[in-house]
Write a protein that holds these residues in place. Structure first.
Motif: not given
Length: 393
Positions: A327, A331, A333, A371
């Motif tokens: 992460v 924010d 991923e 993400k």
């Protein structure tokens, strides 16, 4: 590293003949060799010797605090308290089929049973001492072969199977199953135990006035512990954490309880991780993502022996890849993977797997809103060549 599972069990078989009374002298003074004509009672004692303490400190920088212990439990190998016993009477043929099976369980480390004269094989494995009364280990019994596997776990995208060498058609929208991590258990399989009528095969104990036959066996662990640490150097806030997802590919999905040899059916083992900040690895400040998983081991692998733990299985095309999610500070991923085959083969029966990441070379996702699912569904590998390198232990 020191191993916590060098565990020796001795099976002490004590024959008590109904025709041997307290006034009988030791065997040298007995007139014949056919005194044991009645079916003898045999007491088997399992003497557990924990002769090696666990030492996970060598090359292990993540540590193990109370929170780790509450999440994953102790990193050591637990001592069993109850066992499953299978006695196979093969008559006068030591290689006979296991048609006559006596199955029972014991609590503690001793039991007494009547034995016929002739040959026996005996399979012993430890029960799972689960705190909540559940277990994922599944024992599949056949007379001549007992195997162990586990129940299914969560799914993983088929795009991951493509990365680990699967060449079949890939449907990236579907998932395939993973196996749960097996609980630690141990097994021994002493064979060709001969219960003889000849008193020369026994030792007389004048104190208890019984005849003793000793059988040496060693219960080996059939599930091994791996500790994984991903060492983040030059992080400087780039990686803010981990969503906890990690997985190891191409691990054996089961093992033969009789022999300890793992199967050649690979599975991916999912496990959890957590991030610790401001640690030191080999004198270098860093953050570390760490975790633990249990496994039957590598595919086509012989069990651990006291003479060594090097991998001697098939050098197939299977590769062991460590997958993990990062992460970023924005924010976003990403899921990364790295080939750790050599490390796992060097530590084939459990140990420490270490990966170093230079975070200054990592590229965060352009759009934090994209993400991923947080479950290793979208592996990204564009940073692989520039980011990862393997550190030999």
């Amino acid at each position: 590293m020191t191993r916590a599972y060098n565990i020796i069990y001795s099976l002490l078989v004590m024959l008590v003949s109904v025709q041997v009374t307290s006034c009988i002298e030791p065997p040298l003074h007995l007139p014949g060799q056919q005194l044991l004509t009645e079916m003898p009672a045999v007491e088997t004692r399992l003497n557990v010797v924990w002769n090696v303490d666990a030492d996970w400190t060598t090359d292990w920088y993540y540590g193990w605090d109370l929170k780790d212990d509450s999440i994953w439990g102790s990193i050591g190998y637990p001592e069993p308290t109850s066992y499953q016993i299978r006695r196979y009477f093969t008559g006068e043929d030591p290689n006979g089929a296991h048609n006559d099976v006596d199955a029972f369980s014991i609590v503690g480390t001793s039991f007494r049973r009547f034995f016929n004269f002739g040959f026996y094989d005996m399979l012993i494995w430890s029960d799972i001492d689960s705190k909540d009364g559940t277990q994922v280990l599944v024992i599949n019994e056949r007379p001549d072969s007992v195997t162990a596997t586990t129940t299914g776990s969560r799914g993983l995208s088929r795009s991951v199977s493509r990365l680990v060498g699967n060449t079949e058609y890939i449907d990236t929208m579907s998932v395939f199953g993973l196996k749960n991590q097996p609980e630690i258990f141990y097994a021994a399989y002493p064979k060709d135990i001969y219960i003889s009528r000849n008193l020369d095969d026994y030792i007389f104990d004048p104190t208890e006035n019984i005849y003793i036959k000793k059988i040496e066996a060693q219960l080996q662990p059939l599930v091994y512990i791996y500790l994984v640490q991903i060492i983040l150097v030059n992080n400087d806030g780039r990686i803010k954490g981990s969503n906890g997802n990690a997985a190891m590919s191409s691990m054996a999905s089961g093992t033969n309880v009789n022999t300890g040899h793992t199967n050649n059916s690979p599975t991916i083992v999912y496990f959890n991780t957590r991030l610790k900040r401001n640690l030191v690895a080999a004198g270098q400040p860093c953050d570390i993502i760490g975790g633990k998983f249990t496994t039957f081991g590598l595919c086509d692998m012989e069990p651990y022996t006291r003479t060594g733990s090097q991998y001697t299985g098939s050098r197939s095309a299977l590769k062991n890849y460590l997958f993990f999610d990062l992460v970023f500070s924005n924010d976003g991923e990403k899921t990364y993977y790295i080939d750790v085959t050599q490390q796992l083969q060097t530590h084939a029966h459990g140990g420490v797997v270490t990966i170093y990441l230079d975070c200054s070379q990592l590229t965060p996702p352009d759009d934090p809103k994209e993400k991923g699912t947080g479950s290793l569904f979208i592996p990204t590998v564009e940073d692989y060549d520039d980011v990862f390198w393997e550190v030999e232990l």
